[in-house]
Design a protein around this motif. Structure first.
Motif, PDB file in Angstrom:
ATOM      1  N   VAL A 546       0.823  -1.222   0.000  1.00 49.88           N
ATOM      2  CA  VAL A 546       0.000   0.000   0.000  1.00 49.88           C
ATOM      3  C   VAL A 546       0.852   1.266   0.000  1.00 49.88           C
ATOM      4  N   ASN A 547       2.159   1.107   0.118  1.00 51.20           N
ATOM      5  CA  ASN A 547       3.062   2.256  -0.003  1.00 51.20           C
ATOM      6  C   ASN A 547       3.687   2.332  -1.391  1.00 51.20           C
ATOM      7  N   TRP A 548       3.107   1.609  -2.332  1.00 53.19           N
ATOM      8  CA  TRP A 548       3.509   1.717  -3.736  1.00 53.19           C
ATOM      9  C   TRP A 548       3.227   3.131  -4.261  1.00 53.19           C
ATOM     10  N   PRO A 549       3.814   3.493  -5.424  1.00 50.19           N
ATOM     11  CA  PRO A 549       3.517   4.795  -6.042  1.00 50.19           C
ATOM     12  C   PRO A 549       2.027   4.929  -6.358  1.00 50.19           C
ATOM     13  N   GLU A 550       1.580   6.172  -6.444  1.00 46.35           N
ATOM     14  CA  GLU A 550       0.156   6.466  -6.569  1.00 46.35           C
ATOM     15  C   GLU A 550      -0.482   5.844  -7.809  1.00 46.35           C
ATOM     16  N   ASP A 551       0.266   5.743  -8.916  1.00 43.98           N
ATOM     17  CA  ASP A 551      -0.353   5.279 -10.155  1.00 43.98           C
ATOM     18  C   ASP A 551      -0.549   3.767 -10.217  1.00 43.98           C
ATOM     19  N   ILE A 552       0.034   2.996  -9.278  1.00 44.77           N
ATOM     20  CA  ILE A 552      -0.130   1.538  -9.326  1.00 44.77           C
ATOM     21  C   ILE A 552      -0.649   0.949  -8.016  1.00 44.77           C
ATOM     22  N   VAL A 553      -0.954   1.791  -7.040  1.00 44.73           N
ATOM     23  CA  VAL A 553      -1.251   1.290  -5.695  1.00 44.73           C
ATOM     24  C   VAL A 553      -2.670   0.746  -5.536  1.00 44.73           C
ATOM     25  N   PHE A 554      -3.581   1.027  -6.493  1.00 46.00           N
ATOM     26  CA  PHE A 554      -5.000   0.777  -6.204  1.00 46.00           C
ATOM     27  C   PHE A 554      -5.365  -0.682  -5.898  1.00 46.00           C
ATOM     28  N   PRO A 555      -4.760  -1.715  -6.548  1.00 48.33           N
ATOM     29  CA  PRO A 555      -5.158  -3.073  -6.126  1.00 48.33           C
ATOM     30  C   PRO A 555      -4.717  -3.394  -4.703  1.00 48.33           C
ATOM     31  N   ALA A 556      -3.571  -2.850  -4.281  1.00 49.01           N
ATOM     32  CA  ALA A 556      -3.123  -3.053  -2.896  1.00 49.01           C
ATOM     33  C   ALA A 556      -4.075  -2.355  -1.927  1.00 49.01           C
ATOM     34  N   LEU A 557      -4.547  -1.160  -2.306  1.00 50.52           N
ATOM     35  CA  LEU A 557      -5.524  -0.449  -1.478  1.00 50.52           C
ATOM     36  C   LEU A 557      -6.814  -1.248  -1.368  1.00 50.52           C
ATOM     37  N   ASP A 558      -7.178  -1.915  -2.445  1.00 50.58           N
ATOM     38  CA  ASP A 558      -8.397  -2.709  -2.421  1.00 50.58           C
ATOM     39  C   ASP A 558      -8.261  -3.897  -1.466  1.00 50.58           C
ATOM     40  N   ILE A 559      -7.074  -4.502  -1.444  1.00 50.63           N
ATOM     41  CA  ILE A 559      -6.836  -5.598  -0.493  1.00 50.63           C
ATOM     42  C   ILE A 559      -6.918  -5.057   0.944  1.00 50.63           C
ATOM     43  N   LEU A 560      -6.362  -3.863   1.162  1.00 46.99           N
ATOM     44  CA  LEU A 560      -6.448  -3.244   2.488  1.00 46.99           C
ATOM     45  C   LEU A 560      -7.904  -2.986   2.854  1.00 46.99           C
ATOM     46  N   ARG A 561      -8.684  -2.475   1.879  1.00 49.40           N
ATOM     47  CA  ARG A 561     -10.107  -2.192   2.101  1.00 49.40           C
ATOM     48  C   ARG A 561     -10.860  -3.433   2.572  1.00 49.40           C
ATOM     49  N   LEU A 562     -10.552  -4.571   1.960  1.00 53.27           N
ATOM     50  CA  LEU A 562     -11.218  -5.820   2.325  1.00 53.27           C
ATOM     51  C   LEU A 562     -10.665  -6.403   3.619  1.00 53.27           C
ATOM     52  N   SER A 563      -9.359  -6.297   3.789  1.00 55.39           N
ATOM     53  CA  SER A 563      -8.707  -6.938   4.945  1.00 55.39           C
ATOM     54  C   SER A 563      -9.061  -6.279   6.264  1.00 55.39           C
ATOM     55  N   VAL A 564      -9.244  -4.965   6.250  1.00 53.95           N
ATOM     56  CA  VAL A 564      -9.445  -4.248   7.504  1.00 53.95           C
ATOM     57  C   VAL A 564     -10.772  -4.624   8.164  1.00 53.95           C
ATOM     58  N   ARG A 565     -11.627  -5.350   7.435  1.00 54.36           N
ATOM     59  CA  ARG A 565     -12.875  -5.830   8.043  1.00 54.36           C
ATOM     60  C   ARG A 565     -12.623  -6.991   9.007  1.00 54.36           C
ATOM     61  N   HIS A 566     -11.484  -7.685   8.830  1.00 52.25           N
ATOM     62  CA  HIS A 566     -11.176  -8.845   9.678  1.00 52.25           C
ATOM     63  C   HIS A 566     -10.734  -8.357  11.059  1.00 52.25           C
ATOM     64  N   PRO A 567     -11.266  -8.936  12.133  1.00 53.24           N
ATOM     65  CA  PRO A 567     -10.926  -8.449  13.486  1.00 53.24           C
ATOM     66  C   PRO A 567      -9.427  -8.385  13.762  1.00 53.24           C
ATOM     67  N   THR A 568      -8.681  -9.375  13.294  1.00 52.45           N
ATOM     68  CA  THR A 568      -7.226  -9.404  13.541  1.00 52.45           C
ATOM     69  C   THR A 568      -6.542  -8.238  12.832  1.00 52.45           C
ATOM     70  N   VAL A 569      -6.895  -8.032  11.567  1.00 54.45           N
ATOM     71  CA  VAL A 569      -6.285  -6.950  10.791  1.00 54.45           C
ATOM     72  C   VAL A 569      -6.713  -5.597  11.357  1.00 54.45           C
ATOM     73  N   ASN A 570      -7.987  -5.483  11.717  1.00 52.00           N
ATOM     74  CA  ASN A 570      -8.503  -4.235  12.262  1.00 52.00           C
ATOM     75  C   ASN A 570      -7.756  -3.852  13.534  1.00 52.00           C
ATOM     76  N   GLU A 571      -7.557  -4.819  14.402  1.00 54.01           N
ATOM     77  CA  GLU A 571      -6.840  -4.567  15.660  1.00 54.01           C
ATOM     78  C   GLU A 571      -5.393  -4.185  15.382  1.00 54.01           C
ATOM     79  N   ASN A 572      -4.777  -4.852  14.398  1.00 53.01           N
ATOM     80  CA  ASN A 572      -3.366  -4.591  14.095  1.00 53.01           C
ATOM     81  C   ASN A 572      -3.158  -3.197  13.516  1.00 53.01           C
ATOM     82  N   PHE A 573      -3.992  -2.819  12.512  1.00 50.87           N
ATOM     83  CA  PHE A 573      -3.796  -1.530  11.841  1.00 50.87           C
ATOM     84  C   PHE A 573      -4.419  -0.359  12.608  1.00 50.87           C
TER      85      PHE A 573
END
Length: 738
Positions: A546-573
Motif C-alpha cells: 500500500v506504499n507503492w507509487p500512486e499510479d499503481i497502488v490501487f489493487p493493494a488499497l483494495d486488499i487493504l479495504r477488504l482486509s481491515v474488516r477482519h478483526p485481527t487486521v482491524n486490531e493490528n492496523f
C-alpha cells in the motif's frame, strides 16, 4: 477634503486601516474593478502604493491589528496583506468572495462567498466551513471574539458561533440583504437590502423598518455615536439618528417624506403580500392606529393603491409609495415569489377562521400538496383536522398540478438483490458478474458498491410505498445501529491486476513471488473463503504494497479495504501501536487532485474501519482530520466517491448516536448539510438522510442544531422523489423529527 483617484475602473469597497506609529492618522484602502487595491494617506489624493495580485474585481476589504489587510475578490480567493506585501492567499471557495472580516482574536479570519458558504481561516488554513445560507453570502459583522453575523441573498441573517453552530436565523427582509453593521457595545444590528428598507434589529427582533425612496439600499454603517449611515442606488448617503440634537430640520424631514410618498412600489419586489384591489379599504382605514413599528397598510384611493407604514415614535401612518403593476389577481403567480428567503411558485394567504390571524402558505408545483399542508399546520401550530382542507385548497389553486406516485421498484440498497453484510462473496444473492469490477476487468470506480437487482419487489419501497398523507409507513431506516461496509469484490481480478502492475513496477517496489502468494492467502483469509487467521508477515507485506507509487497502488488499497474488516487486521492496523500511520496513509489519497480510484478505495477503507471496536475508536479519535480531508471529495463528479463519502458520514453518525457527542454531531451535521448541496446521486442522498435521521434521533439538542443549520430546507426537495421511494420515505421521517 480630497477626491482620491488611482483606479482605472470603478471602486467597489473602502476600508480604514487604523493609525500606527508610521501613519498616525491611519490609511484608507480601496478595492477596484481593475483588480487592484489602492492605499492612500489622508493627506494625499494619489495612492501611497498599489497592491497587485488579484485576478478579478476586489469587492471586500477588512483591516486588523498591526496594519494587516484582508481582501476578497471575484477570483474566489482572499489575500492577506501586510504593508505592501501579500503574505498569504486563502483558497477554498468556489465562487466570488463578497465579504471578509478579520476577527478580534489574532490570526482568525472570515470569508463569505457566492458559493453560499462562510469559511473560518487560521494561519492561512481553512479550519471550518459554515453552511446554512441558501444563496450568496453578502455581508459579515463581528459581534464578539466568538460570535458573528452574516447576511445573504436568501433574505436571512444568521448568528453564528465560530465553533460552527448557527445560533439564530432572522427573517424580515423580503429580498436580497446587501449589508449588515453592529451597534457599538451590544449585539443589536442594522441591515439594508433590495426591498427599499433599512431594518434595525434589537434583542433578536426587527424593531424598526425605515423605507427609502430607492430600490437598492446597498450599504450601511453604524457610527460610534449610534447614528446609522446608508448608501442607496439613488446616489444619496443618508444618516439616521436617535439624537434629538442631530435630527434634521422639519423641512428636510418633510422633503424626505415627500420623496418617499412619490416612490413606485412593485408588489413582486416589496413585501406587500397578495394584493386584490377589489378588497382594499379606503382612506378611512388609516384612522385606526398600527400595532407595531413598520407595519404596512394598503388602501385604495380614487382607483390608485397606496402603501403606508406605521411609525410608533410619531404615532401616525407615513406614505411609502404608490403600488404599481398589481393586477388584482390572487394569489400572485407572475414569476417567483420570495418568502422567508426562498422563491416559490405560489405564496397563499390563508385564513383558517374569520377571527384569527392570516398565515402565509408557500408552495412550489414540484412539492407534495399533502406534505406541504402537513408542514404548514405543524409550523403554525394548527389543528391537524384541517389537513384535507388545506391540501385540497392547494390543489384547487394550482390547477391540480401534483406529482405522480411511485411505481413498483426493486431498490439496489435494500431490495431483494441487496447485499447482506456478513454473507460471503459466493452467496446465491450475488450476480455472476462481479458488481464492483464488472465483466472481466478490474477498474475501481467504474460501478457503485450497490448490487444490481435480481428480481423481486423491494420490501421497503415496492407497492406498499407512501401514496397519501394518511398512509402509515414504518420507519425502518434509522437510527441505524451498525456500520455500513463495502464488502463486494472479485479476489481473482484484484490479484490478477496486482501481479500485472507488479511486473512493471520499479525494482525497489517489486514484490517477490512469495510476497504475492502471501497477499493471496491474506485476501483468502479476509474474504471468508479460508478459515486461516491473517499473520504478521501477511500484514507486513500488505503495508509494503500500500506504499507503492500512486499510479499503481490501487489493487493493494483494495486488499487493504477488504482486509481491515477482519478483526485481527482491524486490531493490528487500528490498535494503539501504529494506528496513526494508517490514517496518514489513507488521507494522503484523499487529495482532490489525486487519482479517483485511490480516492474511492481510501474512502471505502475508512468506512470499513468502523467494523470493529479498535477501528471505531481510531476513527473517532482522528475525526477532525478525516472529516476535513474527506469533505474535499464532494467537489468531484464520481457518484461512487459520493456514495462512499455519504457512507463515511453515516458510519460516523452511528458512532455519534451511541456516545451522544453533541460537538461531534454538530460537525457531522454541518458536513452532511454541505455535501447535500452538491451531491446529486440518490443513493448518496439516501445514505446522508439515514445519517441525518440517526444523528437527531432521541436528541432534542441535535434536532435544534439541525434546524439552525437549515437542514430541513436542504432536504425538502427529496420528499417528493418518486423513485427510489426509500429516498422520499426516509426524507419524510427526517422532516417529521425536524
Amino acid at each position: 477634503m480630497h477626491c482620491m483617484s488611482g483606479h482605472s475602473n470603478f471602486v467597489s469597497c473602502v476600508c480604514i486601516i487604523p493609525p500606527s506609529d508610521l501613519y498616525p492618522r491611519g490609511l484608507i484602502a480601496t478595492g477596484g474593478n481593475d483588480h487592484n487595491i489602492c492605499i492612500f494617506t489622508v493627506d494625499n489624493p494619489a495612492p501611497l502604493y498599489i497592491l497587485k495580485g488579484h485576478k478579478n474585481t476586489v469587492c471586500s476589504l477588512s483591516s486588523g491589528k498591526f496594519g494587516t489587510l484582508l481582501s476578497g475578490s471575484w477570483d474566489a480567493t482572499a489575500k492577506v496583506w501586510l504593508n505592501d506585501r501579500c503574505m498569504m492567499t486563502l483558497q477554498g471557495h468556489t465562487a466570488a468572495i463578497w465579504a471578509v472580516k478579520i476577527l478580534p482574536e489574532q490570526g482568525l479570519m472570515l470569508t463569505g462567498s457566492a458559493d453560499k458558504t462562510i469559511k473560518l481561516w487560521k494561519a492561512g488554513r481553512c479550519g471550518r466551513t459554515f453552511t446554512g445560507h441558501e444563496d450568496c453570502v453578502r455581508g459579515l459583522a463581528i459581534l464578539s471574539e466568538t460570535e458573528f453575523l452574516s447576511c445573504a441573498n436568501d433574505a436571512s441573517v444568521r448568528r453564528w458561533q465560530i465553533s460552527g453552530e448557527c445560533l439564530q436565523v432572522y427573517y424580515g427582509h423580503t429580498n436580497y440583504i446587501y449589508s449588515i453593521s453592529v451597534f457599538p457595545r451590544c449585539k443589536d444590528f442594522v441591515t439594508t437590502g433590495e426591498d427599499r428598507s433599512l431594518r434595525i434589529w434589537k434583542q433578536g427582533e426587527c424593531a424598526q423598518t425605515i423605507r427609502l425612496p430607492a430600490q437598492s439600499v446597498w450599504c450601511c454603517c453604524v457610527l460610534d455615536n449610534g447614528d446609522i449611515v446608508v448608501g442607496a442606488s439613488d446616489g444619496i448617503i443618508r444618516v439616521f439618528t436617535e439624537s434629538l440634537e442631530r435630527t434634521a430640520s422639519a423641512e428636510e424631514i418633510q422633503a424626505f417624506e415627500n420623496e418617499l410618498s412619490q416612490a413606485s412600489i412593485d408588489p413582486k419586489t416589496g413585501d406587500l403580500g397578495d394584493i386584490n384591489a377589489d378588497d382594499l379599504p379606503g382612506r378611512e382605514h388609516l384612522k385606526d392606529p398600527g400595532t407595531r413599528d413598520g407595519q404596512t397598510r394598503l388602501i385604495k384611493d380614487n382607483g390608485k393603491i397606496e402603501a403606508y407604514q406605521w411609525s410608533v415614535s410619531e404615532g401616525r401612518w407615513i406614505k411609502i409609495g404608490d403600488v404599481v403593476g398589481s393586477s388584482g389577481a390572487t394569489p400572485q403567480t407572475s414569476g417567483k415569489v420570495l418568502f422567508e428567503g426562498k422563491e416559490y411558485d405560489y405564496v397563499f394567504t390563508v385564513d383558517v377562521n374569520e377571527s384569527g390571524p392570516s398565515y402565509k402558505l408557500p408552495y412550489n408545483i414540484t412539492d407534495d400538496p399533502w406534505l406541504t399542508a402537513y408542514n404548514f399546520l405543524q409550523k403554525n401550530d394548527l389543528n391537524p383536522m384541517f389537513l384535507d382542507q388545506v391540501a385540497k385548497f392547494i390543489m384547487d389553486n394550482t390547477k391540480g398540478q401534483t406529482l405522480s406516485t411511485s411505481a413498483q421498484f426493486s431498490d439496489p440498497f435494500t431490495g431483494a438483490g441487496r447485499y447482506v453484510p456478513g454473507s460471503s462473496s459466493g452467496s446465491s444473492t450475488v450476480p455472476a458478474a462481479d458488481p464492483f469490477t464488472g465483466a472481466g476487468r478490474y477498474v475501481p470506480g467504474s460501478a457503485s458498491n450497490a448490487i444490481a437487482p435480481v428480481g423481486g419487489v423491494d420490501p421497503y419501497t415496492g407497492t406498499g410505498a407512501y401514496q397519501s398523507a394518511a398512509a402509515k409507513v414504518e420507519n425502518i431506516y434509522f437510527p441505524k445501529k451498525d456500520a455500513v461496509t463495502f464488502d463486494q469484490a472479485n479476489p481473482m481480478q484484484i490479484l490478477g491486476k496486482l501481479k500485472e502492475l507488479n511486473g512493471s513496477a520499479a525494482e525497489e517496489h517489486k514484490l517477490t513471488e512469495d510476497d504475492l502468494i502471501t497477499l493471496e492467502k491474506l485476501l483468502s483469509a479476509t474474504c471468508n473463503t479460508s478459515a486461516e487467521t491473517p499473520t504478521a508477515q501477511q500484514l507486513q507485506t500488505l503495508w509494503r504494497a500500500v506504499n507503492w507509487p500512486e499510479d499503481i497502488v490501487f489493487p493493494a488499497l483494495d486488499i487493504l479495504r477488504l482486509s481491515v474488516r477482519h478483526p485481527t487486521v482491524n486490531e493490528n492496523f487500528c490498535g494503539e501501536k501504529d494506528h496513526v500511520q494508517l490514517i496518514i496513509l489513507l488521507l494522503k489519497f484523499l487529495n482532490p487532485k489525486g487519482k479517483e480510484a485511490n480516492q474511492l478505495l481510501a474512502l471505502r477503507a475508512l468506512c470499513n474501519c468502523f467494523v470493529s471496536q479498535a477501528g471505531q475508536k481510531l476513527m473517532m479519535e482522528q475525526r477532525d482530520e478525516i472529516m476535513t480531508q474527506a469533505i474535499e471529495m464532494k467537489f468531484g463528479s464520481n457518484k461512487n466517491i459520493h456514495i462512499a463519502l455519504a457512507t463515511l458520514m453515516l458510519n460516523y453518525a452511528v458512532c455519534l448516536h451511541k456516545v451522544n457527542n453533541i460537538e461531534g454531531k454538530a460537525q457531522c451535521l454541518s458536513i452532511i448539510s454541505t455535501v447535500m448541496e452538491v451531491v446529486k446521486d440518490l443513493e448518496a442522498i439516501f445514505r446522508l438522510l439515514v445519517a441525518l435521521g440517526t444523528l437527531i434521533s432521541d436528541d432534542t439538542n441535535a434536532v435544534q442544531l439541525a434546524k439552525s443549520l437549515g437542514v430541513d430546507s436542504h432536504i425538502k426537495k427529496y420528499a417528493s422523489v418518486s423513485e427510489p421511494a426509500k429516498v422520499k420515505e426516509c426524507c419524510r421521517f427526517v422532516l417529521n423529527l425536524l
